[in-house]
Structure formats: structure tokens, C-alpha cells
Design an enzyme around this catalytic site. Structure first.
Site, PDB file in Angstrom:
ATOM      1  N   ASP A 177       0.868  -1.176   0.000  1.00 57.79           N
ATOM      2  CA  ASP A 177       0.000   0.000   0.000  1.00 57.79           C
ATOM      3  C   ASP A 177       0.904   1.225   0.000  1.00 57.79           C
ATOM      4  OD1 ASP A 177      -1.759   2.061   0.387  1.00 57.79           O
ATOM      5  OD2 ASP A 177      -2.703   1.227   2.173  1.00 57.79           O
TER       6      ASP A 177
ATOM      7  N   ASN B 293       0.806   4.886 -11.658  1.00 56.19           N
ATOM      8  CA  ASN B 293      -0.612   4.757 -11.964  1.00 56.19           C
ATOM      9  C   ASN B 293      -1.482   4.646 -10.718  1.00 56.19           C
ATOM     10  OD1 ASN B 293      -3.049   3.963 -13.667  1.00 56.19           O
ATOM     11  ND2 ASN B 293      -2.741   2.082 -12.475  1.00 56.19           N
TER      12      ASN B 293
ATOM     13  N   TYR C  29      -9.744  14.864  -5.006  1.00 56.10           N
ATOM     14  CA  TYR C  29      -9.197  14.057  -6.098  1.00 56.10           C
ATOM     15  C   TYR C  29      -8.734  14.947  -7.246  1.00 56.10           C
ATOM     16  CZ  TYR C  29      -9.058  10.944 -10.127  1.00 56.10           C
ATOM     17  OH  TYR C  29      -8.670  10.272 -11.270  1.00 56.10           O
TER      18      TYR C  29
ATOM     19  N   LYS D  55      -4.878  15.635  -8.824  1.00 55.53           N
ATOM     20  CA  LYS D  55      -4.508  15.424 -10.214  1.00 55.53           C
ATOM     21  C   LYS D  55      -3.987  16.702 -10.861  1.00 55.53           C
ATOM     22  CE  LYS D  55      -5.329  11.087 -10.215  1.00 55.53           C
ATOM     23  NZ  LYS D  55      -4.209  10.110 -10.316  1.00 55.53           N
TER      24      LYS D  55
END
Length: 257
Positions: free
Chosen positions: A60, A87, A152, A156
Site C-alpha cells: 500500500d 498509476n 481528487y 490530479k
């Protein structure tokens, strides 16, 4: 040192596994990283059947010390990667104030901290060899604020900005960093994010193998960034330029609902 190795995080399924398949077809040996050991072993069995050496690390990456542990393992195996695919990432749908801060911290730790740390640790090794390719998986969410995915989208945006700067800095050392920005993609992402999709949203989904193909080609072409899919490219490049910010955010909020 003469063998070509690639490290792929988030490699147990979706875009990560499809990228690993493409790299194996290009004669790369692989280190696959994800949390699920069972899924990693399934991927190892599939990919090694084609002749690639495949090592798996169940880890993790959001946990403290995880990036150093991965580097320790690859050092122990004598592997210096030519390719790093960052990724691994997570998202959570819903209003920011309804989330727990553990969820917020987990997104930042994985999407931002782990990605930057792996780029730093393996980037230094690439610099010594004066050769390296990195693919940083961002999102079309990087181009505007995104209500219901507030944290999120912000992570990004970091990935996109960071990757562009790293790509510039790495040029003199033979290192490139390409930001891949997919839109909605047919993976388990939305299930894990607890986001129930309507038919209109589902109709916009790209196949993960196509996103992976475009990403790998952009990486080896040393592109600074690549938005996968024509409609996604139009939305990412055109709308932020022509639409006032307040309307852009409202439109994004409606789309996410």
C-alpha cells in the site's frame, strides 16, 4: 543492467494492468505493485507466460515508508528501471465536508506524496544512467475544480503541474515525464469511489486498454502531456479557455451528479 525493466504501480487491474501488458509486448521485464497480492499473482502468471520476467510487490503505497520499501526491494534484485509508471491512485465521490479526513489524507498520500517520492527516488537512478521514461497518470479532472471530487481533482492538478516541470528539468539527463490525462474510463475506479453512474455518463467511458495504449505511445514519444480521447481533449483544452470559471465549476458539478 542490460535488461529493460519497468515498474508499474496500481498494476492489479484497469489501466495499470493494460500498460503492463503493452510493456511486456515491448520486451520489458516488469515489477508490478499493488495492494492485492492475489490479483498481482494472477497478473504475474499471465505476463510471464509471454517471456517477460515479472516480480510482484504487494504494498500500500499510501503507507509511511512504502516507497522506500519498494526501492529497497528493487535494489536487492539489482533492478534499475528504465520506465516508471505512476498509476496508483484513488478517488472518493461526494461533498468534501461529508468525507472523513482519513479519506482525504489517504488520497493525498497516494495520489501526491507517493507519486512524487517514487519519481524522486527512481528519477535519481535514471539520472545516473542518463535514461528514463516516467508516465504520471493524472486525469482530465486536473484541468478544473471538480465539486464532488474536490480533493481528487486537486491531487490530479498537482500531478499535471509537477510532471510538466519534471519533464522540463529532466531533458538534459535523458529523462522524460509524461502526464497522461484520461477522462471517464471503464475500470473499477467509480465502484471504489462509491459513485453510481447513469447511462449518459457510462456512454462516455473509454476502454482502459485504449487509454493505456495512448499513454505508452505518448511516454515513449516523450510528450509533455497527453489527454486520451478526442472529446476529452476538446473539453480539457477548449472549455477552460472560453467558459468563465464560475460556469465551468457549475457545469462540472452537474456532470458529476
Amino acid at each position: 543492467m542490460t535488461e529493460k525493466w519497468a515498474i508499474v504501480t496500481g498494476a492489479s487491474g484497469g489501466i495499470g494492468l493494460d500498460i503492463a501488458r503493452i510493456l511486456a509486448a515491448r520486451s520489458y521485464h516488469l515489477v508490478l505493485v499493488a495492494r492485492s497480492e492475489d490479483k498481482l499473482k494472477d497478473a504475474q502468471e499471465e505476463l510471464s507466460a509471454g517471456g517477460s520476467k515479472v516480480k510482484v510487490v504487494a504494498l500500500d503505497l499510501a503507507q509511511v515508508g512504502a516507497a522506500e520499501k519498494l526501492v529497497h526491494e528493487t535494489d536487492r534484485w539489482g533492478i534499475v528501471p528504465e520506465v516508471l509508471i505512476n498509476n496508483a491512485g484513488i478517488g472518493a465521490w461526494g461533498p468534501f465536508l461529508d468525507s472523513t479526513f482519513d479519506e482525504v489524507k489517504g488520497m493525498v498520500d497516494l495520489n501526491v506524496q507517493a507519486l512524487a517520492q517514487l519519481s524522486h527516488l527512481y528519477g535519481r537512478k535514471m539520472r545516473e544512467r542518463r535514461l528514463g521514461y516516467m508516465l504520471q497518470v493524472a486525469s482530465t479532472a486536473a484541468f478544473q475544480p471538480l465539486p464532488s471530487y474536490a480533493v481528487y481533482a486537486a491531487t490530479k492538478s498537482f500531478v499535471l503541474s509537477f510532471s510538466r516541470a519534471l519533464n522540463y528539468e529532466g531533458r538534459e539527463f535523458g529523462i522524460s515525464s509524461t502526464a497522461l490525462c484520461p477522462g471517464p474510463t471503464s475500470t473499477s475506479f467509480f465502484d471504489r469511489a462509491h459513485h453510481k453512474l447513469n447511462k449518459q455518463f457510462q456512454a462516455l467511458m473509454m476502454d482502459s486498454s485504449e487509454v493505456a495504449r495512448q499513454g505508452v505511445e505518448a511516454m515513449f514519444a516523450r510528450e509533455e502531456s497527453h489527454v486520451a480521447g478526442f472529446l476529452n481533449r476538446v473539453g480539457a483544452s477548449l472549455l477552460p479557455r472560453v467558459m468563465p470559471a464560475k460556469f465551468l465549476v457549475r457545469g462540472a458539478a452537474l456532470f458529476m451528479k
